[in-house]
Each structure stands twice: as C-alpha cells, then as structure tokens.
Design an enzyme around this catalytic site. Structure first.
Site, PDB file in Angstrom:
ATOM      1  N   SER A 145       0.794  -1.024  -0.051  1.00 49.12           N
ATOM      2  CA  SER A 145       0.087  -0.194   0.014  1.00 49.12           C
ATOM      3  C   SER A 145       1.017   1.110  -0.116  1.00 49.12           C
ATOM      4  O   SER A 145       0.515   2.366  -0.412  1.00 49.12           O
ATOM      5  CB  SER A 145      -1.118  -0.028   1.101  1.00 49.12           C
ATOM      6  OG  SER A 145      -0.261  -0.326   2.457  1.00 49.12           O
ATOM      7  N   ASP A 185      -3.416   6.587  11.494  1.00 42.16           N
ATOM      8  CA  ASP A 185      -2.595   6.072  10.788  1.00 42.16           C
ATOM      9  C   ASP A 185      -1.320   6.505  10.694  1.00 42.16           C
ATOM     10  O   ASP A 185      -1.005   7.737  10.094  1.00 42.16           O
ATOM     11  CB  ASP A 185      -3.366   5.973   9.238  1.00 42.16           C
ATOM     12  CG  ASP A 185      -2.549   5.368   8.160  1.00 42.16           C
ATOM     13  OD1 ASP A 185      -1.426   4.914   8.484  1.00 42.16           O
ATOM     14  OD2 ASP A 185      -2.692   5.134   7.030  1.00 42.16           O
ATOM     15  N   HIS A 218       1.102   5.533   6.287  1.00 40.27           N
ATOM     16  CA  HIS A 218       0.708   5.900   4.923  1.00 40.27           C
ATOM     17  C   HIS A 218       0.874   7.484   5.263  1.00 40.27           C
ATOM     18  O   HIS A 218       1.171   8.011   6.184  1.00 40.27           O
ATOM     19  CB  HIS A 218      -0.984   5.492   4.489  1.00 40.27           C
ATOM     20  CG  HIS A 218      -0.874   4.249   4.555  1.00 40.27           C
ATOM     21  ND1 HIS A 218      -1.661   3.480   5.369  1.00 40.27           N
ATOM     22  CD2 HIS A 218      -0.476   3.220   3.412  1.00 40.27           C
ATOM     23  CE1 HIS A 218      -1.290   2.092   5.084  1.00 40.27           C
ATOM     24  NE2 HIS A 218      -0.772   1.902   3.898  1.00 40.27           N
TER      25      HIS A 218
END
Length: 407
Positions: free
Chosen positions: A137, A383, A386
């Site tokens: 990702s 998060d 990312h």
C-alpha cells in the site's frame, strides 16, 4: 596483628580499584558500541547515495542527503481536490485536517537542486511505455501521487482508470502511456495477495513462487518495486506446496530477516532470467513509521497524531525502519549488480524519517466504525504508516523523476 592489617588494606584497595577500572572500561565500550551502531544505521539508511549513474545530475550529486525546506510558493505540486483519482485514504484535507503545512515542504539535497517535476516531460518519456509500481500500500501511495502529478496535464477525454483485481491502470491515451500499480505486498506469493481481503492473522508465504504475480509486469518498461511493511514480525510461516491444496504442503516458521532474504532472492532470480536488459529497474527503500513519539523527543505513549512539523535534527534515525532488513536489500541488489543487472535504489528512508508530520493519522476515510473509546483517544486509531497527499510521496516521485530523465 597490626602488620597483617597493613598488608590486607592495600589488597582490598587494589581489588576495589580494579573493579572500578573494569566498570569504567565497560561503560566506555558500551558508549563506543552505541555510537558505532548509530553511525552504522545512518550509513545503511543512506545506502544507494553513492551509487552513481554514468551521466546527468545523479552522477554528480547525492540526492538522498539533504534537508527539508519550507516552500509555500512552489509547493504543493497539485491541489488535493483537483486530482481526479485521489484516494480517500490519503485525502487528509478532505477529511478534516486543518494544518496544511505538511504540503509545503521541499526536499533539498546538499549538493544540488532536484529538477522540478514536469508532467509533460515525464509523459513524453513514457510515450508508448508501461511504468508499473509493484508492492504494497505504500507503493500504491506513491502510485496515486504519480497519477496526481500528471493528471492536470492531460485533458479529461484523454485519460482513464481501469481496475482489474490486483492491477490498477491509469492510461494517458494521447501518449499511449500507462502508469500502473500491481498489488503484491510481499512480492512473492502469499495468502495476503487479495487486493481487498488481505489481512490474515496467520500470514503465509511461498518464498520460491513469484510467477503468478510477475507475469503481469514482465513486459513493463519501467518497474518500481517495494516490500517491507508486511514483513514486520519476528517470523513468517513458509509454505512449500500451493494454496490450492494447502493440506498437502509442508510448512515451516522461518525467522526474519532470513525469510525476507529468501523472498528477495526469488525476486532477483526472476529478474535476472526474465527481464529485458533495457527495462529500467528501481527499488524503493523502506518507508518508516512514526508510532513512538519519544524517539523524536515527544511524549512517551504518543505517536504521529497532532504532529505538524518535521524532525529538524539532521541525521535523525527513529525505530520505524529496520537496518537488518535494509542490509538484506543492499546485499541482494549488490549480487544482481555483479551479474550485470542494475536495480537503482531510491533511498527514501532517511529523508522520510524526518517527516513525522506527514501521516494521515485520523484524517482519512474509515471503513470501520470508530468506537467511543477510540474517539476519546485519537492516537489509538491514527494511521502513522501511510502519507497524506499532496505530501511526502510527491518528493519520492521527484527523486524517481530525476532518474527517469536520464533514461
């Protein structure tokens, strides 16, 4: 008796003095060892900075050694709301982030300036070609960044996006060029290969099997690989057999980083046999996480949530990346080079380590309902892996662009 006491006193003093000397020597050894390990880690995270190309900017300049400069005149390179294909996972402004300074930092190498990204120039280089990001990702994060970087240079009628399972294809029809992403988080086959349902409590890999994935990008002109995030555990279960008949296979738990090395060797062997020597190959080094604020001088127990500025101290090394695994990558790429197959490392680790401010934290789309308990303590669902867009991955792509310009 007095004479005996006079003899014993200096003996006791000698033992005590020797013990103190030993302790002092031990402390010196530990300090020297700590300094050595830190310097070694910094050198590992700067791997690839001395790999020189035969011509152009990258032959004259260490692009990965530098500092972050605040630049709100020329950055960001695009607007979040204007990117047609922006992902809700990365659209931090859309989901409520108010401080937007993370969009205005520019990477400045010490010895030169990076060429400013030019979407039209890149598209010309990609005319009649396939550029494919392969990995997890974070490579998807970088792929979306690249699509956003070129998006505004292409009229709506001359671009489209096509998703087909593990492969996502952005096509600029006027140039007959594609910028693609292929989901393969461990590069080799695994039980996490489904692009949607890939979170497995017991992760299993087939370290000697890659053809299932590789056949989708064999004929690409430019390949950008990454794999790190999904290997972050003490050991991985390896399957000798296949997922169609798992009960007939042989399983063995293999520790890190050995299992990581086994997978990368399979990947390297495939490249050596199957890839056209004209194909340009890149490997993105590990993208660090920022899950422990005490590592950069913050409060113990906190993470990237509410961080608004980069780490300023040059040479900062956190604990969000693994020097041991970085050495494995270095070794595998070095072996390929001896066999006349060059895979250029794009070393994003050190420069990304500074960017504790660049993560989505809570400012993203959540596919699961946030509980009252989580809402009361936002760091628990932040998060810190990312990256917001526009943001840090745009700089990764500017580094990549510097190499592509030389092709």
């Amino acid at each position: 008796m007095a004479k005996n006491q006079q003899v014993m006193v200096p003996t006791a003093w000698g033992i005590r003095s020797s013990f103190q000397s030993f302790v002092a020597l031990l402390i010196v050894i530990l300090v020297v060892a700590a300094i050595y390990l830190r310097q070694t880690n910094e050198q590992v995270f700067q791997y690839g900075t001395t790999q020189k190309s035969s011509s152009g900017l990258t032959s004259r300049c260490n692009l990965f050694s530098g500092k972050w400069v605040y630049d709100n005149k020329s950055y960001p390179l695009y607007k979040e709301r204007e990117c047609t294909f922006m992902s809700d996972q990365l659209a931090c402004e859309k989901f409520g982030r108010k401080d937007l300074n993370y969009q205005f930092w520019r990477w400045q190498p010490h010895q030169c300036n990076l060429p400013r990204f030019n979407a039209t120039a890149l598209l010309e280089r990609l005319r009649n070609k396939r550029l494919v990001f392969v990995g997890d990702s974070l490579n998807r994060n970088q792929w979306i960044s690249m699509v956003c970087l070129v998006d505004s240079a292409i009229p709506p009628a001359f671009k489209f996006m096509h998703n087909n399972g593990s492969i996502n294809i952005f096509k600029a029809t006027e140039y007959n060029a594609t910028i693609e992403f292929y989901w393969s988080p461990l590069l080799v086959e695994s039980n996490s290969d489904d692009p949607v349902n890939h979170r497995m409590p017991d992760r299993i890999v087939r370290v000697q099997a890659i053809e299932k994935h590789a056949r989708h990008w064999t004929d690409a002109d430019i390949l950008i690989f990454n794999t790190y995030l999904w290997w972050r555990r003490l050991q991985m279960k390896v399957l000798w057999g296949n997922f169609e008949s798992p009960e007939d296979g042989i399983y063995k738990a293999v520790k890190l980083p050995r299992v990581y090395e086994m997978a990368l060797q399979t990947w390297a062997q495939w490249l050596e046999v199957h890839v056209n020597r004209k194909t340009q190959l890149f490997f993105m080094s590990m993208s660090p996480t920022h899950e422990r604020a005490d590592k950069w001088g913050g409060i113990r127990g906190e993470n990237c949530y509410s961080e608004t500025e980069p780490v300023i101290k040059e040479g900062y090394v956190g604990d969000g990346a693994s020097p041991r695994m970085m050495r494995v990558v270095e070794s595998v790429l070095g072996e390929l080079k001896t066999r006349r197959l060059n895979v250029q490392m794009i070393n994003i680790t050190q420069l990304s380590d500074y960017r504790k401010d660049g993560h989505p934290s809570i400012y993203r789309k959540h596919w699961e309902t946030i509980t009252e308990k989580q809402l009361s303590n936002p760091k628990n669902y932040s998060d810190c892996i990312h990256w917001c867009l526009p943001g840090l991955p745009d700089e990764w792509n500017e580094l990549l662009y510097s190499y592509i310009l030389q092709l």
